[in-house]
Design a protein around this motif. Structure first.
Motif, mmCIF file in Angstrom:
data_model
loop_
_atom_site.group_PDB
_atom_site.id
_atom_site.type_symbol
_atom_site.label_atom_id
_atom_site.label_comp_id
_atom_site.label_asym_id
_atom_site.label_seq_id
_atom_site.Cartn_x
_atom_site.Cartn_y
_atom_site.Cartn_z
ATOM 1 N N CYS A 110 0.814 -1.217 0.000
ATOM 2 C CA CYS A 110 0.000 0.000 0.000
ATOM 3 C C CYS A 110 0.850 1.271 0.000
ATOM 4 O O CYS A 110 0.423 2.290 -0.538
ATOM 5 N N ARG A 111 2.041 1.214 0.607
ATOM 6 C CA ARG A 111 2.908 2.396 0.548
ATOM 7 C C ARG A 111 3.423 2.593 -0.869
ATOM 8 O O ARG A 111 3.693 3.701 -1.292
ATOM 9 N N SER A 112 3.586 1.501 -1.610
ATOM 10 C CA SER A 112 3.812 1.535 -3.063
ATOM 11 C C SER A 112 5.090 2.243 -3.485
ATOM 12 O O SER A 112 5.162 2.790 -4.591
ATOM 13 N N PHE A 113 6.099 2.237 -2.631
ATOM 14 C CA PHE A 113 7.375 2.785 -3.065
ATOM 15 C C PHE A 113 7.944 1.926 -4.196
ATOM 16 O O PHE A 113 7.720 0.714 -4.257
ATOM 17 N N ALA A 114 8.719 2.543 -5.059
ATOM 18 C CA ALA A 114 9.278 1.811 -6.205
ATOM 19 C C ALA A 114 10.111 0.621 -5.749
ATOM 20 O O ALA A 114 10.114 -0.423 -6.396
ATOM 21 N N ALA A 115 10.822 0.762 -4.630
ATOM 22 C CA ALA A 115 11.705 -0.295 -4.147
ATOM 23 C C ALA A 115 11.007 -1.265 -3.201
ATOM 24 O O ALA A 115 11.683 -2.015 -2.490
ATOM 25 N N ALA A 116 9.681 -1.287 -3.183
ATOM 26 C CA ALA A 116 8.945 -2.173 -2.289
ATOM 27 C C ALA A 116 9.167 -3.633 -2.667
ATOM 28 O O ALA A 116 8.772 -4.072 -3.749
ATOM 29 N N GLY A 117 9.775 -4.404 -1.780
ATOM 30 C CA GLY A 117 10.090 -5.786 -2.079
ATOM 31 C C GLY A 117 8.874 -6.668 -2.283
ATOM 32 O O GLY A 117 8.892 -7.605 -3.082
ATOM 33 N N MET A 118 7.778 -6.367 -1.554
ATOM 34 C CA MET A 118 6.578 -7.178 -1.697
ATOM 35 C C MET A 118 5.834 -6.857 -2.992
ATOM 36 O O MET A 118 5.141 -7.716 -3.537
ATOM 37 N N VAL A 119 5.992 -5.647 -3.488
ATOM 38 C CA VAL A 119 5.465 -5.328 -4.821
ATOM 39 C C VAL A 119 6.234 -6.129 -5.869
ATOM 40 O O VAL A 119 5.652 -6.679 -6.808
ATOM 41 N N ALA A 120 7.551 -6.217 -5.700
ATOM 42 C CA ALA A 120 8.366 -7.003 -6.629
ATOM 43 C C ALA A 120 7.925 -8.459 -6.635
ATOM 44 O O ALA A 120 7.791 -9.080 -7.696
ATOM 45 N N LEU A 121 7.679 -9.023 -5.441
ATOM 46 C CA LEU A 121 7.256 -10.420 -5.355
ATOM 47 C C LEU A 121 5.922 -10.634 -6.056
ATOM 48 O O LEU A 121 5.764 -11.572 -6.847
ATOM 49 N N CYS A 122 4.963 -9.766 -5.768
ATOM 50 C CA CYS A 122 3.624 -9.931 -6.355
ATOM 51 C C CYS A 122 3.632 -9.694 -7.858
ATOM 52 O O CYS A 122 2.950 -10.408 -8.606
ATOM 53 N N ALA A 123 4.385 -8.714 -8.320
ATOM 54 C CA ALA A 123 4.457 -8.467 -9.756
ATOM 55 C C ALA A 123 5.101 -9.649 -10.476
ATOM 56 O O ALA A 123 4.677 -10.044 -11.568
ATOM 57 N N ALA A 124 6.114 -10.247 -9.852
ATOM 58 C CA ALA A 124 6.806 -11.368 -10.469
ATOM 59 C C ALA A 124 5.923 -12.595 -10.590
ATOM 60 O O ALA A 124 6.072 -13.384 -11.537
ATOM 61 N N LEU A 125 4.991 -12.774 -9.640
ATOM 62 C CA LEU A 125 4.177 -13.991 -9.598
ATOM 63 C C LEU A 125 2.717 -13.727 -9.941
ATOM 64 O O LEU A 125 1.835 -14.493 -9.552
ATOM 65 N N ASP A 126 2.448 -12.664 -10.680
ATOM 66 C CA ASP A 126 1.082 -12.337 -11.107
ATOM 67 C C ASP A 126 0.136 -12.213 -9.919
ATOM 68 O O ASP A 126 -1.012 -12.680 -9.952
ATOM 69 N N GLY A 127 0.619 -11.600 -8.850
ATOM 70 C CA GLY A 127 -0.190 -11.426 -7.653
ATOM 71 C C GLY A 127 -1.363 -10.480 -7.877
ATOM 72 O O GLY A 127 -1.265 -9.500 -8.616
ATOM 73 N N THR A 128 -2.476 -10.792 -7.224
ATOM 74 C CA THR A 128 -3.689 -9.985 -7.301
ATOM 75 C C THR A 128 -4.026 -9.464 -5.917
ATOM 76 O O THR A 128 -3.931 -10.198 -4.926
#
Length: 268
Positions: A110-128
């Motif tokens: 939710c903080r959505s910083f560019a370097a957010a590691g959990m955003v990277a994980l979800c984007a890599a695995l088609d997270g919804t």
């Protein structure tokens, strides 16, 4: 940091408790909330008391990760189940042991910083993202689309991130990871991931760029595209930015180089 303007604190037990009064903010781990003054915040509503199970299985071998799941749990789960990408993305965050065990997956997204590691994980695995709306409804949106910029997202006022959903086929795919920063203990300048979906015809390939671009960049191919095409697509992608931790040009070039390495690793 003390939040001197906060006068109320509520523990949420049911969905109705998540309706916020003026000045109230939801509290997960509080990593960012307590990191700097928040003069507009007059009340906190604790999400961690909702009792959400941190990680649960879903049909087809998928996972549902509660928004309140600590990031440390993600790393430990990945190590226990042989999914290295989980720990790799968690370690991409610049954080102490204490923060790792307090900060939440949902807060990081939710903080959505560019370097957010959990955003990277979800984007890599088609997270919804599963989002609760103030009127009692819900909707789902890919995390790669939820994050719209460095510190911005598509959540509307009153909406609550309930969980992140990862599909089974992506979890069973082969993955590779690279990260680079200008300092050993510095914030990530670029986080790159690659995935080969072994269950798809021809081995569909997905490559992602985060930290280097303001919002996640996801490149999809019906099969391994070849290093030259991938490099050209990465160099042509929009969204690279400059800040004290790296220039846009540097981020663009290292992303192309490291994703080419990932491509070769997965193609081997």
């Amino acid at each position: 940091m003390d939040l001197e303007t906060v006068g109320t604190f509520r523990r949420a037990r049911r969905r109705a408790d998540l309706a916020l009064a003026p000045g109230e903010r939801l509290l997960g781990g509080g990593t960012w909330l307590f990191s700097e003054p928040q003069p507009d915040v007059t009340g906190l509503v604790d999400l961690t008391t909702m009792g959400w199970e941190p990680i649960t299985g879903t049909p087809g071998g998928g996972l549902e990760i509660a928004a309140t799941c600590p990031i440390a749990d993600i790393a430990e789960f990945g190590e226990r189940t042989g999914r290295p990408l989980f720990a790799q993305c968690a370690h991409a965050l610049l954080a102490s042991w204490k923060i790792w065990h307090t900060a939440t997956v949902g807060g990081n997204v939710c903080r959505s910083f560019a370097a957010a590691g959990m955003v990277a994980l979800c984007a890599a695995l088609d997270g919804t993202a599963l989002v609760w709306t103030p009127d009692g409804g819900r909707y789902r949106i890919p995390v790669a689309r939820l994050v719209t910029g460095n510190g911005t997202n598509a959540l509307r006022p009153g909406e609550v991130l309930r969980a992140l959903e990862l599909p089974g086929p992506a979890l069973r795919a082969r993955t590779a990871f690279r990260k680079i920063a200008l300092a050993d203990l510095g914030r990530s300048g670029a986080v790159l991931t690659g995935r080969i979906d072994t269950e798809a015809d021809g081995g569909a390939a997905v490559f992602t760029v985060t930290a280097a671009t303001a919002a996640p960049t996801v490149l999809r191919y019906p099969g391994p595209p070849g290093p030259d095409r991938l490099r050209a697509d990465v160099l042509a992608a929009p969204g690279y930015y400059t800040d004290p931790l790296g220039s846009a040009g540097w981020r663009r070039q290292v992303s192309a180089l490291l994703l080419t390495e990932i491509h070769d690793e997965l193609a081997a």
